[in-house]
Design a protein around this motif. Structure first.
Motif, PDB file in Angstrom:
ATOM      1  N   GLU A 129       0.815  -1.214   0.000  1.00 57.12           N
ATOM      2  CA  GLU A 129       0.000   0.000   0.000  1.00 57.12           C
ATOM      3  C   GLU A 129       0.851   1.268   0.000  1.00 57.12           C
ATOM      4  O   GLU A 129       0.348   2.368  -0.211  1.00 57.12           O
ATOM      5  CB  GLU A 129      -0.936   0.007   1.211  1.00 57.12           C
ATOM      6  N   VAL A 135      -0.605   1.587  -6.240  1.00 57.59           N
ATOM      7  CA  VAL A 135      -1.882   2.083  -5.719  1.00 57.59           C
ATOM      8  C   VAL A 135      -2.572   2.964  -6.762  1.00 57.59           C
ATOM      9  O   VAL A 135      -3.789   2.882  -6.958  1.00 57.59           O
ATOM     10  CB  VAL A 135      -1.671   2.852  -4.406  1.00 57.59           C
ATOM     11  N   THR A 147      -6.272  -3.440   0.141  1.00 61.79           N
ATOM     12  CA  THR A 147      -4.892  -3.854  -0.110  1.00 61.79           C
ATOM     13  C   THR A 147      -4.457  -4.872   0.931  1.00 61.79           C
ATOM     14  O   THR A 147      -4.812  -4.776   2.100  1.00 61.79           O
ATOM     15  CB  THR A 147      -3.925  -2.659  -0.079  1.00 61.79           C
TER      16      THR A 147
END
Length: 322
Positions: A129, A135, A147
């Motif tokens: 993440e 992302v 995530t």
């Protein structure tokens, strides 16, 4: 060569049931605004079953503005058995609430066509993440994101690797990185954790060696390393695959493991105990991870929030390589 089978349409159901196409739509969509006689409703449902009618998902999504797809993206080209099992359980769970799971293996931030072709209800990203590019690629789907991966999880395993090696006695540490492009962010993150641990314990800055998955290239990389790093030393591998290649190269170079060079992997893959010698490695454990992931995905599918999935605990699996 067999041509594409014609899809049964609502007009076919209407013809079979002897009703209008609008009536078929009202019945199959269970429209609460329409009062349909029970006899007619039964006749339409029987006709739909007889003809094998299935609603056309793209058209239904277009009308409702809602998707019934759960997209799982996995950045690596190889999927371990534990991950595969988790995704199978997730697919079964979302199917119970009327959703379908699509699994993209080998996903990278450059694959923009995927977000152009799919409009999922939720995206499960098995990516770090903290990886901004990864992302951002998930955000292109304009859907809630769950995530499975963060710096704490990553560092926990790597710190456990170094801590275990330190317990075995003072040896210089070498970090064995992967050559795979899609894993570079994660590999660098683990490398930084190794470097930080070495600084905290007053050890020399660890040498970095990139180990190929081909035997000849791996052997050359280790030979080059041995030319500048005198044994004994310990190798902290990015993952078990890199550790396997390292063990093979050391065997070819007649370097004793763990007496001269010790090796520790990461991930505790199913074949880790089959290497020569059996690989000491790190397992990341959370007995309830699959259950928590399913709960979070189902929550989003039903219009609820993204739920916490918990954290992974690092555990050293001691075998014979370190």
């Amino acid at each position: 060569m067999r041509g594409e089978q014609r899809r049964t349409k609502s007009v076919d159901v209407a013809r079979e049931a002897g009703v209008s196409q609008a009536t078929v739509s009202y019945v199959l969509n269970n429209d609460p605004r329409q009062s349909i006689p029970e006899e007619t409703r039964v006749r339409v449902m029987e006709a739909a079953r007889k003809l094998g009618y299935q609603p056309y998902a793209p058209a239904r999504s277009l009308r409702s503005g809602k998707s019934k797809i759960v997209l799982v993206v996995w950045p690596m080209s190889v999927v371990e058995a534990a991950i595969s099992q988790m995704i199978e359980e997730l697919a079964a769970a979302v199917a119970k609430v009327g959703f379908s799971l699509v699994w993209q293996v080998g996903f990278s931030s450059e694959q923009e066509h995927l977000s152009a072709n799919l409009a999922p209800a939720v995206v499960v990203g098995m990516v770090d993440e903290n990886d901004a590019a990864a992302v951002a690629s998930l955000q292109r789907f304009h859907a809630p994101i769950i995530t499975l991966g963060n710096r704490d999880w990553i560092n926990a395993g790597t710190c456990a690797q170094v801590a275990y090696l330190l317990q075995q006695g003072p040896r210089p540490i070498v970090y064995a990185a992967t050559e795979k492009a899609q894993l570079q962010h994660l590999s660098r993150t683990r490398q930084e954790a190794v470097q930080q641990m070495c600084r905290e314990h007053g050890l020399p800055e660890p040498r970095i060696v990139t180990v190929s998955q081909t035997r000849e290239k791996a052997r050359q990389a280790l030979a080059d390393l041995l030319a500048v790093q005198s044994p004994p030393f310990a190798v902290c591998a990015y993952n078990d695959d890199v550790a396997f290649a390292t063990l093979a190269a050391l065997s070819d170079l007649n370097i004793a493991v763990p007496e001269t060079v010790s090796v520790i992997g990461h991930d505790n893959t199913m074949i880790a105990e089959l290497s020569i010698p059996p690989l000491t490695t790190i397992g990341l454990e959370n007995p309830n991870l699959t259950e928590h992931l399913i709960a979070s995905v189902v929550s989003v599918c039903q219009g609820g929030p993204v739920l916490e999935t918990g954290t992974l605990q690092a555990k050293v699996v001691v075998r014979a390589s370190a």
